[in-house]
Design a protein around this motif. Structure first.
Motif, PDB file in Angstrom:
ATOM      1  N   ILE A  85      33.565  -6.025 -10.071  1.00  0.00           N
ATOM      2  CA  ILE A  85      33.038  -6.173  -8.718  1.00  0.00           C
ATOM      3  C   ILE A  85      31.525  -6.008  -8.754  1.00  0.00           C
ATOM      4  CG2 ILE A  85      33.044  -5.251  -6.377  1.00  0.00           C
ATOM      5  CD1 ILE A  85      35.897  -4.195  -6.996  1.00  0.00           C
ATOM      6  N   VAL A  86      30.819  -7.050  -8.332  1.00  0.00           N
ATOM      7  CA  VAL A  86      29.362  -7.019  -8.288  1.00  0.00           C
ATOM      8  C   VAL A  86      28.928  -7.212  -6.839  1.00  0.00           C
ATOM      9  CG1 VAL A  86      27.221  -8.024  -9.138  1.00  0.00           C
ATOM     10  CG2 VAL A  86      29.240  -7.974 -10.623  1.00  0.00           C
ATOM     11  N   ILE A  87      28.235  -6.226  -6.304  1.00  0.00           N
ATOM     12  CA  ILE A  87      27.721  -6.288  -4.938  1.00  0.00           C
ATOM     13  C   ILE A  87      26.305  -6.860  -5.008  1.00  0.00           C
ATOM     14  CG2 ILE A  87      27.201  -4.953  -2.856  1.00  0.00           C
ATOM     15  CD1 ILE A  87      30.164  -4.737  -3.797  1.00  0.00           C
ATOM     16  N   TYR A  88      25.992  -7.772  -4.100  1.00  0.00           N
ATOM     17  CA  TYR A  88      24.620  -8.284  -4.060  1.00  0.00           C
ATOM     18  C   TYR A  88      24.099  -8.256  -2.640  1.00  0.00           C
ATOM     19  CZ  TYR A  88      26.461 -12.707  -2.344  1.00  0.00           C
ATOM     20  OH  TYR A  88      27.087 -13.668  -1.589  1.00  0.00           O
ATOM     21  N   SER A  89      22.777  -8.206  -2.542  1.00  0.00           N
ATOM     22  CA  SER A  89      22.143  -8.189  -1.230  1.00  0.00           C
ATOM     23  C   SER A  89      20.665  -8.514  -1.375  1.00  0.00           C
ATOM     24  CB  SER A  89      22.284  -6.806  -0.585  1.00  0.00           C
ATOM     25  OG  SER A  89      21.596  -6.775   0.649  1.00  0.00           O
ATOM     26  N   ALA A  90      20.161  -9.268  -0.444  1.00  0.00           N
ATOM     27  CA  ALA A  90      18.727  -9.551  -0.415  1.00  0.00           C
ATOM     28  C   ALA A  90      17.941  -8.347   0.095  1.00  0.00           C
ATOM     29  CB  ALA A  90      18.440 -10.766   0.457  1.00  0.00           C
ATOM     30  N   ARG A  91      18.623  -7.365   0.688  1.00  0.00           N
ATOM     31  CA  ARG A  91      17.907  -6.201   1.232  1.00  0.00           C
ATOM     32  C   ARG A  91      17.153  -5.454   0.144  1.00  0.00           C
ATOM     33  NH1 ARG A  91      20.244  -1.656   4.155  1.00  0.00           N
ATOM     34  NH2 ARG A  91      21.270  -3.152   5.493  1.00  0.00           N
ATOM     35  N   ALA A  92      17.610  -5.552  -1.112  1.00  0.00           N
ATOM     36  CA  ALA A  92      16.918  -4.883  -2.221  1.00  0.00           C
ATOM     37  C   ALA A  92      16.317  -5.900  -3.188  1.00  0.00           C
ATOM     38  CB  ALA A  92      17.892  -3.967  -2.951  1.00  0.00           C
ATOM     39  N   SER A  93      16.013  -7.088  -2.693  1.00  0.00           N
ATOM     40  CA  SER A  93      15.545  -8.168  -3.557  1.00  0.00           C
ATOM     41  C   SER A  93      14.110  -7.970  -4.030  1.00  0.00           C
ATOM     42  CB  SER A  93      15.641  -9.511  -2.830  1.00  0.00           C
ATOM     43  OG  SER A  93      15.079 -10.538  -3.620  1.00  0.00           O
TER      44      SER A  93
ATOM     45  N   LEU B 227      10.250  -0.039  -1.207  1.00  0.00           N
ATOM     46  CA  LEU B 227      11.255  -0.420  -0.221  1.00  0.00           C
ATOM     47  C   LEU B 227      12.565  -0.836  -0.902  1.00  0.00           C
ATOM     48  CD1 LEU B 227      11.532  -0.494   2.798  1.00  0.00           C
ATOM     49  CD2 LEU B 227      10.663  -2.822   2.795  1.00  0.00           C
ATOM     50  N   ARG B 228      12.460  -1.517  -2.038  1.00  0.00           N
ATOM     51  CA  ARG B 228      13.664  -1.901  -2.798  1.00  0.00           C
ATOM     52  C   ARG B 228      14.469  -0.666  -3.185  1.00  0.00           C
ATOM     53  NH1 ARG B 228      10.467  -5.277  -6.226  1.00  0.00           N
ATOM     54  NH2 ARG B 228      10.974  -3.909  -7.963  1.00  0.00           N
ATOM     55  N   ARG B 229      13.769   0.356  -3.684  1.00  0.00           N
ATOM     56  CA  ARG B 229      14.462   1.588  -4.085  1.00  0.00           C
ATOM     57  C   ARG B 229      15.151   2.239  -2.883  1.00  0.00           C
ATOM     58  NH1 ARG B 229       9.901   1.851  -7.277  1.00  0.00           N
ATOM     59  NH2 ARG B 229       8.780   3.177  -5.811  1.00  0.00           N
TER      60      ARG B 229
ATOM     61  N   ARG C  88      18.237   0.225  -1.976  1.00  0.00           N
ATOM     62  CA  ARG C  88      19.290   0.417  -2.977  1.00  0.00           C
ATOM     63  C   ARG C  88      19.974   1.775  -2.793  1.00  0.00           C
ATOM     64  NH1 ARG C  88      20.482  -2.461  -7.492  1.00  0.00           N
ATOM     65  NH2 ARG C  88      21.662  -1.373  -9.069  1.00  0.00           N
ATOM     66  N   VAL C  89      19.196   2.821  -2.526  1.00  0.00           N
ATOM     67  CA  VAL C  89      19.773   4.150  -2.284  1.00  0.00           C
ATOM     68  C   VAL C  89      20.691   4.100  -1.068  1.00  0.00           C
ATOM     69  CG1 VAL C  89      19.210   6.506  -1.519  1.00  0.00           C
ATOM     70  CG2 VAL C  89      17.974   5.475  -3.439  1.00  0.00           C
ATOM     71  N   ARG C  90      20.259   3.451   0.007  1.00  0.00           N
ATOM     72  CA  ARG C  90      21.108   3.325   1.208  1.00  0.00           C
ATOM     73  C   ARG C  90      22.409   2.592   0.879  1.00  0.00           C
ATOM     74  NH1 ARG C  90      16.056   2.030   3.906  1.00  0.00           N
ATOM     75  NH2 ARG C  90      15.443   3.816   5.156  1.00  0.00           N
ATOM     76  N   MET C  91      22.310   1.545   0.073  1.00  0.00           N
ATOM     77  CA  MET C  91      23.508   0.785  -0.304  1.00  0.00           C
ATOM     78  C   MET C  91      24.480   1.660  -1.095  1.00  0.00           C
ATOM     79  SD  MET C  91      21.777  -2.857  -1.364  1.00  0.00           S
ATOM     80  CE  MET C  91      23.307  -3.572  -1.963  1.00  0.00           C
ATOM     81  N   VAL C  92      23.980   2.358  -2.099  1.00  0.00           N
ATOM     82  CA  VAL C  92      24.840   3.214  -2.929  1.00  0.00           C
ATOM     83  C   VAL C  92      25.483   4.304  -2.081  1.00  0.00           C
ATOM     84  CG1 VAL C  92      24.818   4.904  -4.814  1.00  0.00           C
ATOM     85  CG2 VAL C  92      23.645   2.712  -5.089  1.00  0.00           C
ATOM     86  N   GLU C  93      24.700   4.931  -1.212  1.00  0.00           N
ATOM     87  CA  GLU C  93      25.245   5.976  -0.339  1.00  0.00           C
ATOM     88  C   GLU C  93      26.340   5.428   0.576  1.00  0.00           C
ATOM     89  OE1 GLU C  93      21.735   7.458   1.592  1.00  0.00           O
ATOM     90  OE2 GLU C  93      21.261   8.824  -0.069  1.00  0.00           O
ATOM     91  N   ALA C  94      26.118   4.239   1.147  1.00  0.00           N
ATOM     92  CA  ALA C  94      27.106   3.640   2.046  1.00  0.00           C
ATOM     93  C   ALA C  94      28.375   3.260   1.289  1.00  0.00           C
ATOM     94  CB  ALA C  94      26.513   2.410   2.734  1.00  0.00           C
ATOM     95  N   LEU C  95      28.231   2.696   0.098  1.00  0.00           N
ATOM     96  CA  LEU C  95      29.401   2.329  -0.714  1.00  0.00           C
ATOM     97  C   LEU C  95      30.217   3.573  -1.072  1.00  0.00           C
ATOM     98  CD1 LEU C  95      27.651  -0.326  -2.961  1.00  0.00           C
ATOM     99  CD2 LEU C  95      29.557  -0.795  -1.399  1.00  0.00           C
ATOM    100  N   ARG C  96      29.546   4.633  -1.468  1.00  0.00           N
ATOM    101  CA  ARG C  96      30.257   5.879  -1.802  1.00  0.00           C
ATOM    102  C   ARG C  96      30.953   6.465  -0.580  1.00  0.00           C
ATOM    103  NH1 ARG C  96      25.642   8.440  -5.653  1.00  0.00           N
ATOM    104  NH2 ARG C  96      26.176   7.263  -7.511  1.00  0.00           N
TER     105      ARG C  96
END
Length: 120
Positions: free
Chosen positions: A42-50, A58-60, A63-71
């Motif tokens: 499973i590979v998650i992608y998003s332009a929010r961290a592009s 801002l990318r970092r 990415r932190v928000r994405m990881v926190e939300a996924l967890r």
């Protein structure tokens, strides 16, 4: 089988809270767990961290928000990408029709499509 899945609008609702993350879409965690149990990568992608559109700081943060939300939503994944590399199945709010918003139907379509059969 490698499955690429968009973050915003597919796993999490786009509710206007950007750069925050909306709530998880009903059934997303169970669907990702089903894919993982079936042996899919499973590979998650998003332009929010592009790296193409966001400065490094801002990318970092994104990415932190994405990881926190996924967890927090118990959504399993193997990698997070900011670009769309080659894939077997693409699940993206820009290409999956609204009829397929139900994760049970999305999984049926993934299994129907299956991995790419490369012919060289």
């Amino acid at each position: 089988m490698v499955v690429y899945i968009d973050f915003d609008g597919v796993l999490f609702l786009e509710d206007g809270s950007f750069p925050g993350v909306g709530p998880p879409i009903l059934g997303a965690a169970a669907a990702m767990t089903s894919l993982r149990e079936a042996g899919c990568k499973i590979v998650i992608y998003s332009a929010r961290a592009s790296r193409l559109i966001q400065p490094p700081k801002l990318r970092r943060q994104h990415r932190v928000r994405m990881v926190e939300a996924l967890r927090a939503a118990a959504i399993p994944y193997d990698e997070i990408h900011d670009l769309k590399p080659p894939y077997d199945v693409l699940i993206d709010d820009r290409v999956v029709t609204p009829v397929l918003r139900d994760w049970g139907t999305v999984l049926e379509e993934v299994w129907r499509i299956g991995p790419i059969k490369w012919i060289w």
